[in-house]
Structure formats: C-alpha cells, structure tokens
Motif scaffolding. Structure first.
Motif, PDB file in Angstrom:
ATOM      1  N   ALA A 131      23.958  44.966  31.330  1.00 11.41           N
ATOM      2  CA  ALA A 131      24.287  45.632  32.598  1.00 11.41           C
ATOM      3  C   ALA A 131      25.691  45.250  33.064  1.00 11.41           C
ATOM      4  O   ALA A 131      26.435  46.091  33.594  1.00 11.41           O
ATOM      5  N   VAL A 138      28.162  47.370  31.106  1.00 10.20           N
ATOM      6  CA  VAL A 138      28.221  48.763  31.556  1.00 10.20           C
ATOM      7  C   VAL A 138      29.009  48.860  32.866  1.00 10.20           C
ATOM      8  O   VAL A 138      29.825  49.766  33.050  1.00 10.20           O
ATOM      9  N   SER A 139      28.784  47.918  33.775  1.00 16.04           N
ATOM     10  CA  SER A 139      29.554  47.939  35.024  1.00 16.04           C
ATOM     11  C   SER A 139      31.043  47.722  34.762  1.00 16.04           C
ATOM     12  O   SER A 139      31.886  48.371  35.376  1.00 16.04           O
ATOM     13  N   GLU A 196      32.352  50.993  33.462  1.00 21.78           N
ATOM     14  CA  GLU A 196      32.459  52.021  34.499  1.00 21.78           C
ATOM     15  C   GLU A 196      33.613  51.718  35.457  1.00 21.78           C
ATOM     16  O   GLU A 196      34.259  52.643  35.954  1.00 21.78           O
ATOM     17  N   ILE A 202      33.051  54.227  38.795  1.00 17.64           N
ATOM     18  CA  ILE A 202      32.412  53.470  39.875  1.00 17.64           C
ATOM     19  C   ILE A 202      33.499  52.644  40.557  1.00 17.64           C
ATOM     20  O   ILE A 202      34.488  52.267  39.923  1.00 17.64           O
ATOM     21  N   ARG A 203      33.309  52.429  41.863  1.00 18.03           N
ATOM     22  CA  ARG A 203      34.265  51.601  42.598  1.00 18.03           C
ATOM     23  C   ARG A 203      33.591  50.299  43.003  1.00 18.03           C
ATOM     24  O   ARG A 203      32.370  50.259  43.163  1.00 18.03           O
ATOM     25  N   GLU A 209      30.749  50.318  45.418  1.00 15.32           N
ATOM     26  CA  GLU A 209      29.568  51.159  45.185  1.00 15.32           C
ATOM     27  C   GLU A 209      28.454  50.389  44.474  1.00 15.32           C
ATOM     28  O   GLU A 209      27.947  50.816  43.429  1.00 15.32           O
ATOM     29  N   ARG A 223      25.147  52.185  43.872  1.00 16.13           N
ATOM     30  CA  ARG A 223      25.103  53.105  42.751  1.00 16.13           C
ATOM     31  C   ARG A 223      24.746  52.376  41.448  1.00 16.13           C
ATOM     32  O   ARG A 223      23.968  52.865  40.634  1.00 16.13           O
ATOM     33  N   ALA A 224      25.321  51.172  41.292  1.00 18.28           N
ATOM     34  CA  ALA A 224      25.018  50.376  40.101  1.00 18.28           C
ATOM     35  C   ALA A 224      23.551  49.947  40.119  1.00 18.28           C
ATOM     36  O   ALA A 224      22.858  50.004  39.100  1.00 18.28           O
ATOM     37  N   GLY A 274      21.357  52.763  39.230  1.00 20.79           N
ATOM     38  CA  GLY A 274      21.444  53.082  37.807  1.00 20.79           C
ATOM     39  C   GLY A 274      20.720  52.077  36.923  1.00 20.79           C
ATOM     40  O   GLY A 274      20.423  52.358  35.762  1.00 20.79           O
ATOM     41  N   GLU A 275      20.451  50.875  37.467  1.00 17.00           N
ATOM     42  CA  GLU A 275      19.778  49.844  36.666  1.00 17.00           C
ATOM     43  C   GLU A 275      18.297  49.722  37.001  1.00 17.00           C
ATOM     44  O   GLU A 275      17.546  49.074  36.265  1.00 17.00           O
ATOM     45  N   GLY A 285      24.242  44.301  36.894  1.00 18.46           N
ATOM     46  CA  GLY A 285      24.941  45.528  37.265  1.00 18.46           C
ATOM     47  C   GLY A 285      25.815  45.355  38.492  1.00 18.46           C
ATOM     48  O   GLY A 285      26.893  45.963  38.599  1.00 18.46           O
ATOM     49  N   HIS A 295      36.936  59.820  39.674  1.00 21.90           N
ATOM     50  CA  HIS A 295      35.791  59.388  40.464  1.00 21.90           C
ATOM     51  C   HIS A 295      35.095  60.572  41.122  1.00 21.90           C
ATOM     52  O   HIS A 295      33.862  60.670  41.119  1.00 21.90           O
ATOM     53  N   ARG A 338      26.191  55.204  33.281  1.00 24.31           N
ATOM     54  CA  ARG A 338      24.914  55.334  33.979  1.00 24.31           C
ATOM     55  C   ARG A 338      24.567  56.786  34.264  1.00 24.31           C
ATOM     56  O   ARG A 338      23.463  57.096  34.686  1.00 24.31           O
ATOM     57  N   ARG A 377      19.661  50.145  24.509  1.00 20.37           N
ATOM     58  CA  ARG A 377      19.666  48.735  24.911  1.00 20.37           C
ATOM     59  C   ARG A 377      18.517  47.993  24.248  1.00 20.37           C
ATOM     60  O   ARG A 377      18.664  46.847  23.824  1.00 20.37           O
TER      61      ARG A 377
END
Lengths: 454, 454
Positions: free
Chosen positions: A335, A338-339, A342, A348-349, A352, A355-356, A359-360, A408, B38, B275, B286
């Motif tokens: 995770a 992936v973050s 992203e 992704i900011r 956010e 959002r993470a 998504g997890e 994440g 974004h 994601r 995964r």
C-alpha cells in the motif's frame, strides 16, 4: 604472460602501476562505458587517483564524468591542486560546479583560484545553487547573441566557433539585450530562411518561455510535461539569462531521484553507499537507520512481554507472532508503494488521505480474508484446535486491514508534514502493524484461553 | 454557486457532465500539467472516456499523453473505434504504437484499420518491438533526405514543412540511399555554411553511428554514456533507417525502470497498480506476491515450532524472536540495496559475488557487534539474566553477519541466473535470515538452558 590473457581490469592496473598514461588512455578509449567504469572502479582509491594524474586533463575529465560520483570526488580530492584544477577545468559547467561543491572548502577554493577568471566566476555562481533547482541542473554552454546582431553575424560566429560548439545543443540560440536580459529565442533553422543582413530582432521569437534559476525539480518536470521542448533557458530574478536546462538533464535527475527513493526505503541513508567507501562511514550510516529500527522493534515487542502469561499458556502462538508481523509488513508496504506511485503520477495529493483509505478498504478486507483464512487453516491443521485457527486467522485478517490502511495513508501524511516518505514510511508502518498484530493475537488468545488450552 | 468556488476537479466534472467540450478544452489548457492530471484522474473511468469524446482529437491525444498510462489505455478502450482511431492518430509515433500494443487484439486491429495506410504500416512495424528495445523507444518523426538531394532542396523542404517539423528535433537530418540504408548524417548547422547547389553527399558526415532496432535499453544507456549525442538513428538488420532514439527517451525509460525496481521490491508485481484499477485485479496481483511470502513465512516459522520445548522453558525468548527477524531483515535489505546500486553503476558484475561478500564481511561484524550488544543489554536489563543477554545478543550478532552476506550476494546471484533481483531478493533474504535467526536463538538457548532457567 601476454596482455590478451589479462582481463581489462588487470590490464588497466598494470598500465597504472607502470605509469603508462598513453596506454591507459588507449585502453579506456577502446572499452565500452560499463567496462571502463568497472576497470577504473577495480583500481582502488589510490589507483584511481594515480590514473587521473597519468592521463591528459581532457581524458581525465571524461573518466571523472564516467566514474560513480563518490569515487570521482575522492579521486580528485587526492590530487594536488594544479592537477585537480586542470581536470576540473575540462568538466562541463554543471559537473564542474558539482565537483567544486563536493570537495572540502579549502581544496575547492584552491582549485577555483587556479581556474581562468571567467570560469571561476561561473563556478562560484553555479555552486551557489542547490543540486535540485534549475540553477544546479543547468549548463552554461549555450549560444547567446545580442538582439542588435544580424543573421550574418550569427552565421559567421557559428562557422568560426564550430569546434567549441561541437558539444552544444544548438537547435536554439538565446537572444539578450545589453543588460543580459533574455528577450528572444532564435530557431537555428530560421537562419536558413532569412537574409543575412536581417537583424536577429526581426527573426527571433520574442518573450520566450523560461524558468527561474530557483525553480525546483518538480516544477521543471511539470514544465517539460507541459511543453515539448528539448531545453529551456534559465533566468535569474532580474530576468538575466544564466543557463539552459535540458530535458535529458531533468529526466536523468528524475531517474536518480527514483533510485534514491528505493535506496532510502531499504535503509540506505545519508547519501549513496558504495563498498569502496570507508567502512566506518558506511557502518555509521547504516547504524543510524538500524538503531531507530531496533528501538521501534523493542517498543513493539514490549506488547508481547506484557502478555507473557497468555503466551506461556499457549506456546504455539509464539510460532505465529513473527508470521503475523512479517505478513502485515508485506501487505502494508504494498500500500505504501501504491501511494508513493500515485503521488509521483499526481493522481493523489498529500491531503487526500480519505481517498487512499477508501482505495485500501476493500483491498484490506479482501486480502485480509484470504490471508487470514490461509493462516487459520494452517493453525487448525497443525494443532487440530479450531480456536487457535480462529485467533490467529482473525488477528491476521484484521491486521492486514490495518496494515493497508496505515500503509496507504502514511506516505501522504509524511509528505504533508514535510518528511521523506521513502525514508520514514517503512519503520512507522512496521511498528504500528507489529504492535497491532501482537496485541490482536494475544488479546484474542486471552479471551479464548479456555478453548485454546482445553 | 459560481465556478470560482469549485475546485478544478469539480469544474472539470461539471463540464464533462454538461457535455461542454470547449469548456473542458479551455479549462485543461489553463491548468498546469499536475493539476490537469489530477482533475482528469478524479473524473473516474466513465468520466475520462466521456471527456475524450468531447475534446477534439488533437487535444484528446494531449490528454491521453498526460494521463497515467493504465488510465489512458482503459479510457481509449472504452471509446468506439472511430473516436479511438482519431485520437490514436494524433499521438506521436512511439505512443501510438504503445497504445495499440496495450489494447486488446480486436480493438487494436479495428483502430489500425481506420488509420491512413502509411501510419498503419508504421504502427504494425513499431508494435512488433518490445517496449525496452530501441525499436520500442524510438520515434519515427525525423528528417530523412536522399543522398542524391542538394542542400537547396533540403532547405526548401525545411521551409515548406516548417509546421509539420515543429515537434521534431532537427539538429540532424538523416541521409539514406535508394534502398533506405542510412549512409550519413547531415548537421543542420552545416547547411548554413554550404552553397545551396552542393550535394547532400558532400556535406553529410558519412558512416554515422547508429544502433540496431533490437538493441536493449542497457545497451542504449551505454551508447549515450559513451557519446554526447542527443539522439541516435536506429537501423534494422539490413541497415535501413527506421527511427531515432532520443537521449531524453532513454533517460525517461531509465527513470521508469528505477521506479519499477522500487515498486517490485515492495511487492507490487504484475505491472503498475493505481487505485482506479478494478479491485479484483489489484487484489489478485498483490495476493500473488503475498501468497509466496506467507508460504515462506510458515516455512521459516516451522523452525520455532520444532523448538517449542525450549521456548516453553524460556518464554522470554518469544519476545525477541520477532525483533531478531525484523532487524536481520533490515540489515540484509541495506546490503541488497547497495548491491543493486553497484550493479546499476557497473562497479560490480553479477559474477563478482566474492567482492560483495568481502565488502559486507567487516560491515556484518561491526554492525552485528553493535546491534547484538544493544539487544543483549536490553535482555539483561529486562530479566537480569546474563545468559539471556548472551543468547539473544549472540544470535543477533551472528545473524546480522549472515543477513548482510546473504543480502549482498543474493541480488548478484539472481541477476546471474536471469531473475529479477528487485522482486526476489527480499523474500529470499527474509526467509534465510528468519530461519537462521530462529535457529540461532533457540539452539543457543537450548545449550544454555540450565543458566536460563536457573
């Protein structure tokens, strides 16, 4: 023993030992870059410094450019000032400034004093920049013409200085006014179609795009994402042209940056490590990371210490504690990766986090279920005790969910707080997941103690 | 609610929902690349596909180029053939081929059928190449002139096609004979100094450097390390010119490669994960990594199971097992990262395992001593039993040495055997160090049992 029976590495070593500079030049010239790097690297610290003194400064500068940077800096720092200055003088402007910046202050000052006046001023200016801003990434080898020149004068200059410009990217010339301010860009191909008596001013593209010398790497990446250019002029806060950043330099800086992310995530901190560096420096740097980890580990393991009585009653749990710790780490690190990706891609900011987490969430439920079921069945099969399977499987299930949620979000949180996610996400993640994992197993076990020991 | 109160993401969503293509264009045009990425990414799968249909093909192609690649492929695959073909047609040659290669076979064939004859042939040729060889990294946008042309004809061509060549790197033109074989390179600046009636043959640099279309990325990296060029012509096995690889494309591929090393080392396998991708795909990928790890973990933990009696006698050991497992993993991963870096830099070769072992030996002794002492003192302080300190400290000392030796050599061994070190080094390392660590602690403990329980 003929030369043919020796490896390239041994040949170079012989030539260096024999003080045969021309032989070294010829051998290095004949080798591919990777073979040359390997042979030079195999010489050892003293051999590399000696090699540089044997070569003519231009060839030595080429070798310095090819060497891994820490080796290059050490080798140059071992030379006497005159020899070092001669080599540094032959480096391209960006590498020259990097080298001066990497040497210790006295050596750097002595070398700069040996350079030609203009070069010395250039170096002083460039070393003032951090390595990851436009000023630190730009080169000062570019074509600059006065706005009052004519096309004929530009063409004459190109002809006269053809040799000096051989390494320049000359798709564009940059046009400045009498105060040095960038006022235009001259496309070289437009020269072809213009009468020679015409003024540069009439042919140039006015008000060109430029970046500030203080623009950070991320901004330059954005710039080149936004524009198809192969290079961009760099100006100071007064609008004066001071260099050119090439797209390939930005791509190379990004590649180095990504490599750094990997290394820091594996605990290589305090800069690059090569095994040719002094063992005490290497050991100290690695320990600085390990010592943080061991403290966090002891902290996490204290959870186990607090539940010794449960563990004593169900000794089989001790087998599963390291499994739960390691598997939760694995899930969480996925995770994290992936973050990190992203964030790099910009989808992704840092703020956010929701959002993470979202998504997890399903990922943690799904993978937690599969992994928990698996380990639960193994526990059941081993001891024939359904309660043990439930305790261990349930703990891993829940802890996988915790791990991916933490994994994440931690990189985003660290980024937001201005810390390096590559460096810190791993230790934070494993500490949290270890503590939660141990707590879950041992709490579940103490609740189910009659069934486990019955 | 005015537009100003909405974020860029929300503005774009409104415009897409309202079917306002021009508004979308204008908004995206006004945003920096990261903000645009974004906003587009926030639209969701259907929104992104709809956005592409609303934009004119050229703008849509720009958006496709900016989007993270998996999102771009999914969005284009959701369009009808005509719309998809129009967008694909506007992509630069390398991206066009990548897109066609990423779509499923039927969709790809349908889109190629919609392209102009020449473009379709180009795409078929380019999709035949792997992504990491010169053929897969080259562009087909380059200047090609016949060896029998005159300088005047070249200049006329540049003038006539100025607009089409706007995105080309035109520092060099490539000269071919009637069979398409590369015979020379024309430096554009030499055009300036040559009479227009002169033949290209007389001005070009004959027998230029080139790379084969099948040259792998590593070879291209070497090529650009060896040469200062900004691009190199690519020829097929018959010597026919088929494209140009730019230095910046190689640097970008290297950056992607490094990013991949990081991701695979953290267990993100089977390609990139975002994601926004379907949860089942993400979870399956995964799990494919986690399932290998859990089996290895169970295997390693079986060592503990075999020593249950010792553990039962000295329950405090259970607290230290996860610490020793984790710390040895940390130490070993540092050595993995250094070997990976030395491989990248070329200072070590896959067969030079002895060199890596030698470089880690003193490190393992030194750091093992420090870490072992530390954990030994903690154990002593906790239980007041010197034997426990000696058992735990001695085990970590020895296991740190094992971990760095294994960590240093495994990447080289994997590389030599043709496996991906980024992917496999971690699990192999932790399995070996877990097994050795558990074995050391529990064997030492069983030998010192009287002192531990006394």
């Amino acid at each position: 023993m003929t030369e043919d029976l020796l490896t390239h590495d041994e040949q170079l070593e012989h030539l260096v030992d024999g003080g045969d500079g021309e032989g070294c030049s010829a051998l290095l010239e004949s080798l591919d870059a990777p073979d040359a790097v390997h042979a030079v690297s195999s010489l050892g610290e003293d051999g590399r410094a000696r090699l540089l003194t044997l070569l003519d400064p231009e060839t030595a500068a080429d070798v310095v450019e090819q060497m891994p940077w820490p080796q290059a800096v050490t080798a140059v720092s071992m030379l006497d000032v005159t020899a070092a200055a001669a080599i540094v003088n032959e480096l391209p402007s960006d590498k020259r400034a990097d080298m001066i910046g990497a040497l210790d202050e006295d050596a750097a000052a002595a070398i700069v004093a040996e350079l030609a006046h203009e070069d010395a001023a250039d170096v002083r200016r460039l070393t003032g920049y951090a390595g990851d801003v436009a000023g630190g990434l730009m080169v000062t080898e570019y074509l600059e013409y006065s706005v009052s020149a004519t096309i004929g004068e530009v063409i004459a200059d190109l002809g006269e200085n053809a040799e000096r410009y051989a390494d320049y990217e000359i798709q564009y010339g940059y046009v400045t006014d009498e105060s040095g301010q960038l006022v235009g860009v001259l496309r070289m191909r437009d020269l072809l179609l213009s009468p020679r008596s015409r003024a540069v001013r009439a042919v140039m593209i006015p008000s060109p795009e430029s970046v500030l010398d203080t623009s950070p790497l991320a901004e330059l990446v954005t710039f080149f994402d936004d524009h198809g250019y192969f290079g961009v002029p760099v100006v100071d806060s007064a609008g004066r042209l001071c260099g050119v950043v090439r797209r390939s330099a930005i791509e190379a800086a990004v590649a180095e940056d990504r490599d750094g992310v990997y290394r820091r995530s594996q605990g290589i901190v305090g800069g690059e490590e090569l095994r040719s560096m002094p063992i005490l420096v290497r050991s100290r740097r690695r320990l600085s990371w390990l010592s943080v980890n061991i403290v966090l580990n002891i902290f996490a393991a204290s959870i186990i210490a607090m539940h010794q009585d449960t563990l004593e009653a169900v000794i089989a749990l001790a087998v599963f504690l390291p499994i739960i710790s390691d598997m939760s780490g694995c899930s969480g690190n996925q995770a994290v990766a992936v973050s990190m990706r992203e964030l790099t891609l910009g989808v992704i900011r840092p703020r956010e986090i929701g959002r993470a987490v979202l998504g997890e969430l399903s990922m943690g439920l799904l993978n937690g279920f599969v992994l928990g079921l698996l380990i639960g069945l193994v526990a059941l099969a081993w001891k024939g005790n359904p309660a043990l399977g439930l305790v261990v499987g349930g703990a891993l299930m829940l802890n996988t969910l915790i791990a991916v949620l933490v994994g994440g979000s931690v990189p985003l949180l660290l980024k937001r707080l201005g810390f390096d996610p590559a460096l810190a996400a791993g230790p934070i993640l494993t500490t949290v997941t270890d503590m939660c994992g141990f707590m879950l197993v041992l709490t579940f076990a103490s609740l189910a103690l009659p069934a486990l020991t019955g």
